[in-house]
Design a protein around this motif. Structure first.
Motif, PDB file in Angstrom:
ATOM      1  N   GLU A  10       0.819  -1.219   0.000  1.00 52.78           N
ATOM      2  CA  GLU A  10       0.000   0.000   0.000  1.00 52.78           C
ATOM      3  C   GLU A  10       0.850   1.266   0.000  1.00 52.78           C
ATOM      4  O   GLU A  10       0.316   2.359  -0.144  1.00 52.78           O
ATOM      5  N   ARG A  11       2.165   1.126   0.124  1.00 49.74           N
ATOM      6  CA  ARG A  11       3.068   2.279   0.053  1.00 49.74           C
ATOM      7  C   ARG A  11       3.815   2.349  -1.271  1.00 49.74           C
ATOM      8  O   ARG A  11       4.751   3.134  -1.405  1.00 49.74           O
ATOM      9  N   SER A  12       3.416   1.556  -2.246  1.00 50.59           N
ATOM     10  CA  SER A  12       4.069   1.623  -3.554  1.00 50.59           C
ATOM     11  C   SER A  12       3.518   2.815  -4.329  1.00 50.59           C
ATOM     12  O   SER A  12       2.381   3.255  -4.113  1.00 50.59           O
ATOM     13  N   ILE A  16      -0.456   4.241  -4.566  1.00 49.72           N
ATOM     14  CA  ILE A  16      -0.789   5.620  -4.177  1.00 49.72           C
ATOM     15  C   ILE A  16      -1.193   6.424  -5.400  1.00 49.72           C
ATOM     16  O   ILE A  16      -2.135   7.221  -5.353  1.00 49.72           O
ATOM     17  N   GLY A  17      -0.500   6.210  -6.526  1.00 50.13           N
ATOM     18  CA  GLY A  17      -0.876   6.899  -7.769  1.00 50.13           C
ATOM     19  C   GLY A  17      -2.283   6.542  -8.213  1.00 50.13           C
ATOM     20  O   GLY A  17      -3.047   7.397  -8.662  1.00 50.13           O
ATOM     21  N   ALA A  18      -2.655   5.277  -8.061  1.00 42.35           N
ATOM     22  CA  ALA A  18      -4.013   4.851  -8.417  1.00 42.35           C
ATOM     23  C   ALA A  18      -5.043   5.518  -7.521  1.00 42.35           C
ATOM     24  O   ALA A  18      -6.122   5.922  -7.984  1.00 42.35           O
ATOM     25  N   ARG A  19      -4.714   5.673  -6.261  1.00 39.00           N
ATOM     26  CA  ARG A  19      -5.645   6.358  -5.352  1.00 39.00           C
ATOM     27  C   ARG A  19      -5.762   7.843  -5.679  1.00 39.00           C
ATOM     28  O   ARG A  19      -6.837   8.429  -5.550  1.00 39.00           O
ATOM     29  N   LEU A  41      -6.102  10.337   1.761  1.00 39.89           N
ATOM     30  CA  LEU A  41      -5.342   9.090   1.701  1.00 39.89           C
ATOM     31  C   LEU A  41      -5.176   8.458   3.077  1.00 39.89           C
ATOM     32  O   LEU A  41      -5.034   7.246   3.194  1.00 39.89           O
ATOM     33  N   ASN A  42      -5.218   9.273   4.100  1.00 42.13           N
ATOM     34  CA  ASN A  42      -5.032   8.760   5.453  1.00 42.13           C
ATOM     35  C   ASN A  42      -6.336   8.575   6.216  1.00 42.13           C
ATOM     36  O   ASN A  42      -6.324   8.085   7.333  1.00 42.13           O
ATOM     37  N   VAL A  50      -0.206   6.979   4.944  1.00 49.43           N
ATOM     38  CA  VAL A  50       0.666   7.328   3.822  1.00 49.43           C
ATOM     39  C   VAL A  50       1.419   8.593   4.205  1.00 49.43           C
ATOM     40  O   VAL A  50       0.803   9.631   4.450  1.00 49.43           O
ATOM     41  N   PRO A  51       2.741   8.546   4.294  1.00 53.01           N
ATOM     42  CA  PRO A  51       3.499   9.755   4.622  1.00 53.01           C
ATOM     43  C   PRO A  51       3.346  10.818   3.527  1.00 53.01           C
ATOM     44  O   PRO A  51       3.130  10.495   2.354  1.00 53.01           O
ATOM     45  N   LEU A  52       3.441  12.066   3.911  1.00 52.09           N
ATOM     46  CA  LEU A  52       3.309  13.173   2.963  1.00 52.09           C
ATOM     47  C   LEU A  52       4.329  13.046   1.842  1.00 52.09           C
ATOM     48  O   LEU A  52       4.020  13.332   0.685  1.00 52.09           O
ATOM     49  N   GLU A  53       5.529  12.598   2.153  1.00 52.89           N
ATOM     50  CA  GLU A  53       6.576  12.454   1.137  1.00 52.89           C
ATOM     51  C   GLU A  53       6.153  11.468   0.048  1.00 52.89           C
ATOM     52  O   GLU A  53       6.397  11.694  -1.131  1.00 52.89           O
ATOM     53  N   TYR A  54       5.491  10.379   0.434  1.00 54.03           N
ATOM     54  CA  TYR A  54       5.026   9.391  -0.541  1.00 54.03           C
ATOM     55  C   TYR A  54       3.915   9.967  -1.407  1.00 54.03           C
ATOM     56  O   TYR A  54       3.841   9.704  -2.602  1.00 54.03           O
ATOM     57  N   CYS A  55       3.037  10.746  -0.785  1.00 54.89           N
ATOM     58  CA  CYS A  55       1.943  11.390  -1.522  1.00 54.89           C
ATOM     59  C   CYS A  55       2.500  12.340  -2.587  1.00 54.89           C
ATOM     60  O   CYS A  55       2.074  12.316  -3.745  1.00 54.89           O
TER      61      CYS A  55
END
Length: 80
Positions: A10-12, A16-19, A41-42, A50-55
């Motif tokens: 769920e952190r790929s 995240i792009g799909a979400r 997302l959270n 999901v960390p902000l950096e990943y978003c």
């Protein structure tokens, strides 16, 4: 990180792009604020936050693919 199947899929960036794409499709104007997206997302009952950096990284990845663009207001707008 692009595809993290072993420990936290769920952190790929794909997930995240799909979400992000899903959120853009649901947005009536086709644009969303990054802060709103991060909260969404959270809040969706995710097992892990999901960390902000990943978003931001996923949004950057979608930008490089030509799926989204940044507006002058700093929002994310869909290009499809």
């Amino acid at each position: 990180m692009l595809v993290e199947l072993e420990s936290h899929p769920e952190r790929s960036l794909y997930y995240i792009g799909a979400r992000i794409i899903h959120a853009l499709r649901e947005a009536p104007t086709g644009r969303i604020e990054i802060e709103w997206l991060f909260k969404r997302l959270n809040e969706e009952g995710s097992v892990r936050s999901v960390p902000l950096e990943y978003c931001i990284l996923a949004a950057d990845w979608l930008f490089l693919l030509g799926v989204v663009k940044a507006t002058s207001d700093g929002d994310i707008e869909r290009c499809f």
